[in-house]
Write a protein that holds these residues in place. Structure first.
Motif, mmCIF file in Angstrom:
data_model
loop_
_atom_site.group_PDB
_atom_site.id
_atom_site.type_symbol
_atom_site.label_atom_id
_atom_site.label_comp_id
_atom_site.label_asym_id
_atom_site.label_seq_id
_atom_site.Cartn_x
_atom_site.Cartn_y
_atom_site.Cartn_z
ATOM 1 N N THR A 98 47.662 33.892 73.571
ATOM 2 C CA THR A 98 48.964 34.094 73.334
ATOM 3 C C THR A 98 50.030 34.678 74.291
ATOM 4 O OG1 THR A 98 48.203 34.115 70.801
ATOM 5 C CG2 THR A 98 50.370 34.772 71.373
ATOM 6 N N TRP A 99 49.350 35.775 74.925
ATOM 7 C CA TRP A 99 50.251 36.619 75.768
ATOM 8 C C TRP A 99 50.670 35.707 77.200
ATOM 9 C CZ3 TRP A 99 53.432 39.865 74.533
ATOM 10 C CH2 TRP A 99 53.637 40.740 73.553
ATOM 11 N N TYR A 119 52.994 33.444 76.711
ATOM 12 C CA TYR A 119 54.251 33.991 77.050
ATOM 13 C C TYR A 119 54.537 34.226 78.290
ATOM 14 C CZ TYR A 119 55.215 34.166 71.903
ATOM 15 O OH TYR A 119 55.563 34.044 70.436
ATOM 16 N N ALA A 149 55.954 31.313 79.796
ATOM 17 C CA ALA A 149 57.316 30.992 79.179
ATOM 18 C C ALA A 149 58.232 31.931 79.922
ATOM 19 C CB ALA A 149 57.392 31.381 77.741
ATOM 20 N N LEU A 150 57.859 33.158 80.456
ATOM 21 C CA LEU A 150 58.849 33.901 81.056
ATOM 22 C C LEU A 150 59.154 33.155 82.567
ATOM 23 C CD1 LEU A 150 60.125 36.644 81.614
ATOM 24 C CD2 LEU A 150 57.964 37.396 82.491
ATOM 25 N N THR A 197 56.551 27.141 73.134
ATOM 26 C CA THR A 197 56.779 28.459 73.638
ATOM 27 C C THR A 197 57.086 28.310 75.112
ATOM 28 O OG1 THR A 197 55.308 29.340 72.131
ATOM 29 C CG2 THR A 197 55.642 30.654 74.125
ATOM 30 N N GLY A 239 60.901 29.480 76.814
ATOM 31 C CA GLY A 239 61.312 30.174 77.844
ATOM 32 C C GLY A 239 62.421 29.523 78.761
ATOM 33 N N LYS A 292 61.923 26.847 69.168
ATOM 34 C CA LYS A 292 60.808 27.363 68.469
ATOM 35 C C LYS A 292 60.751 26.635 67.200
ATOM 36 C CE LYS A 292 57.546 30.256 68.534
ATOM 37 N NZ LYS A 292 56.321 30.042 69.534
#
Length: 389
Positions: free
Chosen positions: A4-5, A8, A11-12, A133, A137, A255
């Protein structure tokens, strides 16, 4: 770091790429004044970036198909950082165009590779949400990147925006190398075979939805700054607030699009978002002509952005579903179509601004979205008939 991280984090980096593309729309007036060009000429910087992105990304992804995905992502971020660095240091319009070309070459590979990695490391039932996700981003750049870019440009000059993006890109290279797992590349597929997917009627219709949806959006959004300043009559403070609220709505819409696609399916999410998109543009066009209420205008901007970007993850997942064994190619083709539509929209928008009026861009943009909605119904009909070609 959990999957999950890691998603993300992808996405960054997608956010950095989105900022480099969209921030132009928030600083058109400064670029125009500094470089001594018209606002519409400055707007064509979006067209240049999008065309390079669209044309070169499939070629580069085909050439690097066997390359391990983590290494490719780090390499692409390096090219992206170089393009931003050149934008910061090189003088004049022509050299800025050259820097935008380098930036676009890296940006295309970053986004497609990030989407591919996200889809592969996510749980099978969460693939659409993972894609959403990463798309989130990209669209989050509308929330933070565009309004923040406007603030930085006012305080330090517009070139400083690209200096900060170059530094962020270098930092991202290190973090990606350390955090992202090694993911195998796809089986090499010649570019001619990639283009052969366009013979699949469902793929062609899906890509056509992307073209008209985002093309219509781009006609209006590329020139959102002069539209809000000169047509809606917002001042500088309200302009920043408008850009911020527009961006927040894009994040929520993206989202929601992923959530809705997982829960209710592609077609209800797609057609519902396109319908709201049309409604928002109609009422926004009417509002700026008959009222001075900035609160109403902000509300309609929120509805427009939410509706427009709820379509993004739905379209990504729709094309992956059509050819699940070639997800990388489908994502690459869709990214190219997105950028072609952005280029076409920015180009058409410039003609409209010059030949008609700034106030008419929302009406013309609406036509594109209506065409996308019609094509979505045609695609649904063909899929119900079981027509695969």
């Amino acid at each position: 770091m959990t999957s999950t991280w890691k998603i993300y984090l992808l996405a960054l980096v997608s956010f950095l790429v989105g900022t480099s593309e969209y921030v132009i729309s928030g600083i058109l007036d400064q670029i125009s004044d500094t470089l001594g060009i018209s606002v519409t000429s400055a707007g064509q910087l979006v067209t240049i970036f999008s065309l390079v992105y669209a044309i070169c990304t499939p070629v580069l992804m085909a050439l690097t198909a066997k390359m391990e995905r983590q290494k490719l992502l780090v390499l692409a971020m390096g090219i992206f950082a170089l393009g931003n660095g050149l934008s910061f240091v090189l003088p004049g319009y022509e050299l800025f165009v050259l820097a935008r070309v380098v930036m676009a070459l890296g940006a295309g590979m970053v986004v497609v590779t990030a989407l591919d990695i996200a889809a592969k490391i996510a749980a099978p039932s969460k693939q659409a949400s993972a894609i959403a996700t990463v798309v989130m981003g990209f669209t989050a750049s509308l929330i933070i990147g565009v309004p923040l870019g406007r603030i930085v440009a006012v305080e330090f000059g517009w070139k400083s925006v690209f200096g900060f993006l170059a530094l962020a890109g270098l930092l991202a290279m290190v973090v990606l190398y350390m955090a992202i797992p090694k993911v195998k590349g796809d089986k090499p597929v010649p570019l001619s075979k990639q283009l052969a997917f366009l013979k699949n009627g469902r793929v062609t219709l899906g890509l056509a939805i992307t073209f008209f949806w985002l093309g219509g959006y781009s006609i209006a959004y590329t020139y959102i700054l002069p539209y809000l300043l000169n047509v809606a009559g917002l001042n500088e403070d309200l302009l920043r607030l408008a850009l911020l609220t527009f961006g927040i709505a894009s994040l929520v819409g993206s989202k929601f699009g992923g959530f809705s696609t997982d829960k209710w399916g592609v077609f209800p999410t797609l057609t519902g978002g396109l319908f709201l998109h049309v409604v928002a543009l109609i009422f926004l066009s009417i509002a700026v002509s008959f009222t001075d209420s900035w609160l109403l205008i902000l509300g309609l901007l929120i509805l427009w952005s939410f509706a427009a970007w709820s379509t993004g993850p739905t379209q990504q997942f729709n094309l992956v579903q059509i050819e699940p064994n070639f997800s990388g190619i489908m994502l690459s083709l869709n990214q190219s179509m997105m950028q072609l539509s952005m280029a076409a929209g920015a180009g058409i928008g410039g003609i409209i601004v010059n030949q008609v009026s700034v106030s008419s861009i929302t009406w013309f943009g609406m036509i594109g979205v209506i065409l996308a909605m019609i094509i979505a119904f045609i695609l649904k009909s063909r899929m119900n008939e079981g027509n695969l070609n």
